[in-house]
Design a protein around this motif. Structure first.
Motif, PDB file in Angstrom:
ATOM      1  N   LEU A 104       0.816  -1.207   0.000  1.00 35.02           N
ATOM      2  CA  LEU A 104       0.000   0.000   0.000  1.00 35.02           C
ATOM      3  C   LEU A 104       0.858   1.269   0.000  1.00 35.02           C
ATOM      4  O   LEU A 104       0.522   2.256  -0.647  1.00 35.02           O
ATOM      5  N   ASP A 105       1.952   1.205   0.738  1.00 36.11           N
ATOM      6  CA  ASP A 105       2.797   2.383   0.916  1.00 36.11           C
ATOM      7  C   ASP A 105       3.425   2.850  -0.392  1.00 36.11           C
ATOM      8  O   ASP A 105       3.883   3.982  -0.480  1.00 36.11           O
TER       9      ASP A 105
ATOM     10  N   LEU B 180       1.832   3.082  -3.304  1.00 41.31           N
ATOM     11  CA  LEU B 180       0.849   3.661  -4.223  1.00 41.31           C
ATOM     12  C   LEU B 180       1.253   5.087  -4.585  1.00 41.31           C
ATOM     13  O   LEU B 180       1.666   5.865  -3.737  1.00 41.31           O
TER      14      LEU B 180
ATOM     15  N   ARG C 281      -7.311  -1.068 -11.295  1.00 45.50           N
ATOM     16  CA  ARG C 281      -7.947   0.040 -12.005  1.00 45.50           C
ATOM     17  C   ARG C 281      -9.172  -0.433 -12.780  1.00 45.50           C
ATOM     18  O   ARG C 281     -10.232   0.180 -12.722  1.00 45.50           O
TER      19      ARG C 281
ATOM     20  N   GLN D  33     -11.556   0.977  -4.917  1.00 48.05           N
ATOM     21  CA  GLN D  33     -10.849   2.224  -4.613  1.00 48.05           C
ATOM     22  C   GLN D  33     -11.167   2.745  -3.209  1.00 48.05           C
ATOM     23  O   GLN D  33     -10.281   3.109  -2.453  1.00 48.05           O
TER      24      GLN D  33
ATOM     25  N   LEU E  52      -9.632   0.866  -0.623  1.00 47.79           N
ATOM     26  CA  LEU E  52      -8.195   1.109  -0.615  1.00 47.79           C
ATOM     27  C   LEU E  52      -7.859   2.355   0.202  1.00 47.79           C
ATOM     28  O   LEU E  52      -6.962   2.331   1.052  1.00 47.79           O
ATOM     29  N   THR E  53      -8.578   3.418  -0.061  1.00 50.21           N
ATOM     30  CA  THR E  53      -8.302   4.624   0.717  1.00 50.21           C
ATOM     31  C   THR E  53      -8.568   4.377   2.192  1.00 50.21           C
ATOM     32  O   THR E  53      -7.831   4.852   3.045  1.00 50.21           O
ATOM     33  N   ALA E  54      -9.587   3.595   2.478  1.00 53.03           N
ATOM     34  CA  ALA E  54      -9.872   3.287   3.878  1.00 53.03           C
ATOM     35  C   ALA E  54      -8.730   2.508   4.517  1.00 53.03           C
ATOM     36  O   ALA E  54      -8.339   2.768   5.657  1.00 53.03           O
TER      37      ALA E  54
ATOM     38  N   LEU F 293      -5.614   2.564   3.598  1.00 49.88           N
ATOM     39  CA  LEU F 293      -4.480   3.470   3.753  1.00 49.88           C
ATOM     40  C   LEU F 293      -4.655   4.353   4.981  1.00 49.88           C
ATOM     41  O   LEU F 293      -3.730   4.525   5.780  1.00 49.88           O
ATOM     42  N   ALA F 294      -5.846   4.896   5.117  1.00 42.96           N
ATOM     43  CA  ALA F 294      -6.104   5.760   6.270  1.00 42.96           C
ATOM     44  C   ALA F 294      -5.971   4.974   7.571  1.00 42.96           C
ATOM     45  O   ALA F 294      -5.452   5.484   8.567  1.00 42.96           O
TER      46      ALA F 294
ATOM     47  N   GLU G 144      -4.007   2.479   8.087  1.00 43.52           N
ATOM     48  CA  GLU G 144      -2.577   2.304   8.354  1.00 43.52           C
ATOM     49  C   GLU G 144      -1.983   3.564   8.989  1.00 43.52           C
ATOM     50  O   GLU G 144      -1.182   3.500   9.912  1.00 43.52           O
TER      51      GLU G 144
END
Lengths: 238, 238
Positions: A95-96, A98, A124, A131, A134-136, A138-139, A141
């Motif tokens: 993830l880091d 991206l 994609r 998506q 994914l943002t969730a 990342l947040a 983390e």
DNA sequence: CGCCAGATTGAACCCACTCAATACCGGTGG
DNA sequence: CCACCGGTATTGAGTGGGTTCAATCTGGCG
């Protein structure tokens, strides 16, 4: 001798069973695996101590941990190194990176394991609704990192070890394992590195907690004897 | 007395000028502001020490810092607190709360400032291509956090202060300011909190670096005298 | 059996913390 | 104008928690 629950001598056994049901799957986080199970994903099996990827390598995919126990670490040019997390089944690796063309950390299996590869293109094209997830992730983390930064900055050595054990127990429990009989897969040095302590300090903390009757320690087997007492040590509500 | 560059006594002046051109805007990160400048965004002006949002409050929007100087911090239930970052123009606030209905940190202006509000709905409906940028920003925050975790875990007090100054200088330079004449907007206690040090230790580090001739310190005005020397202290390439 | 990486324990040391005193600085009001 | 004040910064002296160095022990494995 230590009466450690024998069912967890080899936690990989249940994890490798792909047909295993997860009775306690949280509705709040519907299974990632279910979402991508239909896709033709490449699976990769790792041996203990094998690198999944290294910082700087070009980045083709995300990896969902399906089984095993991983660590991620970053390093500086002059050789200093820091483990940024221990990763279990259900965690995403990569993830880091991206937004970059290469990986930003090392990802290393601490045991035999298996990951499901989610290529960039698939992300994609085939998984638009992914998506948001994914943002969730990342947040999440980021919040996790911040909680550890808080812990490192404000807690003493023993408290950090306790915080780690409680966090680890909780994660194991959410995967369906015992929350009291833990099998650490990392060395004292790795644990110390993650907690910004020296390995001797980790050992001393564990020994002392054992002497207090809050833990039973036998090498990497840890049995939590007094969860409430440990919680109290780090200012968590009972 | 200290010959600090007078042009930066009030860095808000140029920042508040909306028509200001950014000659050095990086092609790799095309201006976020340009992307959203056409949208009817609410702008919010903050006074010094005012909260933009607090942890736990419900989350309606992301905030792009248009001017000013912010800090974000997390806290534990028993009152321990940790500053997770100092945020400048162009940074996004509120990223950490994505995937949650509430904010995960406090965001506080350290000076008068202005943010552009990007409501959740606008994000989804009007800015589809923004998603990718969002994940990139999140991943970048993670990498940033990891670098700091590495620094905290492996560097001594003086080295941490140096690392902060070099990083801050670089950020200021990328915003078009001097990279040698710095105006810190946070107290020693806040800087120490961020670096996991006590305020006295920060002061001592600065005093010592001044005695070595690498800095000129006058309260919150810092003049970097020997960038190469500072870099060498933290194992960075010249 | 011998080897070696990992874990444990002890003892001395040191860096950052704690406590405390003082200086500084901008603002406020007499 | 100056005296006062609270918040901030600086500096010193003493303490302590975690590190460092070193010795020993353990267990897995060739």
């Amino acid at each position: 001798m230590l009466d450690v629950h024998p069912a967890h001598d080899d936690p990989l056994q249940p994890l490798l069973d792909e047909d295993r049901q997860r009775p306690g799957a949280l509705p709040a986080t519907p299974d990632l695996e279910a979402l991508i199970a239909g896709l033709p994903l490449r699976r990769r099996k790792l041996k203990a101590r094998e690198y999944l990827f290294r910082a700087g390598e070009s980045r083709h995919a995300l990896y969902l941990i399906h089984a095993g126990f991983f660590k991620t670490s970053v390093a500086s040019e002059d050789g200093r190194e820091k483990i940024t997390g221990f990763r279990l089944r259900g965690d995403l690796l990569g993830l880091d990176g991206l937004g970059m063309s290469s990986h930003a950390c090392d990802a290393i299996a601490l045991d035999v394991g298996e990951v499901w590869e989610i290529p960039n293109g698939v992300l994609r094209d085939r998984l638009p609704q992914f998506q948001e997830r994914l943002t969730a992730a990342l947040a999440a983390e980021i919040r996790r990192d911040w909680r550890w930064m808080l812990a490192m900055g404000t807690l003493g050595a023993e408290q950090r070890v306790v915080t780690f054990l409680l966090d680890f127990a909780e994660r194991m429990q959410s995967l369906g394992f015992s929350s009291t009989h833990l099998m650490l897969r990392m060395t004292r040095a790795e644990l110390g590195n993650f907690l910004s302590l020296k390995l001797e300090t980790v050992t001393r903390a564990l020994s002392h907690l054992q002497a207090c009757g809050m833990l039973a320690v036998d090498g990497r087997q840890i049995c939590i004897r007094d969860t409430a007492g440990l919680r109290a040590m780090v200012g968590e509500p009972a």
